[in-house]
Write an enzyme that holds these catalytic residues in place. Structure first.
Site, PDB file in Angstrom:
ATOM      1  N   CYS A  10     -43.619 -82.949  11.904  1.00  0.00           N
ATOM      2  CA  CYS A  10     -42.911 -83.135  13.134  1.00  0.00           C
ATOM      3  C   CYS A  10     -43.737 -84.405  14.077  1.00  0.00           C
ATOM      4  O   CYS A  10     -43.241 -85.181  14.570  1.00  0.00           O
ATOM      5  CB  CYS A  10     -42.896 -82.156  14.212  1.00  0.00           C
ATOM      6  SG  CYS A  10     -41.729 -80.918  13.426  1.00  0.00           S
ATOM      7  N   ARG A  33     -34.247 -80.018  10.731  1.00  0.00           N
ATOM      8  CA  ARG A  33     -34.325 -81.322  11.094  1.00  0.00           C
ATOM      9  C   ARG A  33     -33.098 -81.890  11.207  1.00  0.00           C
ATOM     10  O   ARG A  33     -32.583 -82.524  10.143  1.00  0.00           O
ATOM     11  CB  ARG A  33     -35.168 -82.044  10.277  1.00  0.00           C
ATOM     12  CG  ARG A  33     -36.610 -81.482  10.103  1.00  0.00           C
ATOM     13  CD  ARG A  33     -37.505 -82.408   9.425  1.00  0.00           C
ATOM     14  NE  ARG A  33     -38.678 -81.514   8.917  1.00  0.00           N
ATOM     15  CZ  ARG A  33     -39.687 -81.359   9.749  1.00  0.00           C
ATOM     16  NH1 ARG A  33     -39.631 -81.842  10.998  1.00  0.00           N
ATOM     17  NH2 ARG A  33     -40.887 -80.484   9.375  1.00  0.00           N
TER      18      ARG A  33
END
Length: 240
Positions: free
Chosen positions: A44, A127
């Site tokens: 991330c 995601r």
């Protein structure tokens, strides 16, 4: 769970850039709404740094960025501060994330958008990427598993392809990038198909038909860039 062509579900949320009303606050602009599993995680972190570095490039195509995770606001702030102060990725350091990062600790928005995949994780968003057009319509949905970082060149390519399709009434073939031939829409009748095949043999025609259903034509990268940037200028003036 939203589908392509649906209106983007509405929500209001607290973010690292203040409260937003989505998608209303972004009317007239394209938006990439994306989720990530958790703050203070390496994949991330690499993604947020990449988005932040590319933010001006997305803005050139009238596109804003909005991030989301199920962590809280203070966790977001601490994580983004750590990114700026301590992390280097692919030669970039001191990176400031200035686009909004949504506090969704209740998971209500993630559930609304289908970002929670129990097979991956029951309490973290995968995601997900939602590309939403200036009318608030969902145009692209892409999901990545928790273990795989996104391809940002592809996200920018999709933005260019969608805007080119809208501006020129065409489609884009596999692996298309600006400057390559585009697909001419299918003919609406047998007569049109026949005319198209005949026209494609004319030396003055810019359409190349290999068969009635597979016709392409050139549009230069310069023309595409000029057209998309005109759109950007018009949108910017309208929102000023």
């Amino acid at each position: 769970m939203p589908r392509l062509g649906d209106p983007a579900p509405h929500f209001t949320a607290v973010t690292t850039q203040g409260e937003i009303s989505f998608p209303g606050d972004y009317a007239g602009r394209w938006v990439i709404l994306f989720s990530h599993p958790s703050d203070f995680t390496p994949v991330c972190t690499s993604e947020f740094m990449t988005f932040a570095v590319m933010q001006p490039e997305f803005a050139e195509y009238n596109t804003d960025l909005v991030g989301l995770s199920v962590d809280g606001l203070y966790s977001h702030i601490a994580w983004l501060r750590t990114i700026e102060e301590k992390i280097t990725f692919r030669g970039h350091s001191g990176v400031q994330v200035t686009f909004p990062l949504i506090d969704d600790h209740t998971m209500s928005i993630a559930m609304q958008y289908g970002m929670i995949m129990p097979g991956e994780h029951a309490s973290s968003a995968v995601r997900a990427v939602f590309i939403i057009d200036p009318t608030g319509t969902i145009r692209t949905i892409i999901y990545y598993p928790l273990s795989t970082g996104r391809n940002f060149a592809e996200l920018l390519r999709v933005i260019k392809a969608l805007q080119t399709a809208d501006a020129f009434d065409v489609a884009t073939p596999a692996d298309w990038v600006p400057g390559e031939p585009v697909i001419v829409p299918l003919p609406g009748s047998c007569g049109t198909a026949k005319e198209r095949m005949q026209d494609s043999t004319d030396d003055t025609s810019d359409i190349d038909c290999q068969d009635w259903f597979f016709c392409t034509k050139p549009i230069s990268a310069a023309e595409i860039e000029e057209t998309l940037r005109v759109t950007l200028t018009t949108a910017s003036l309208a929102s000023a």
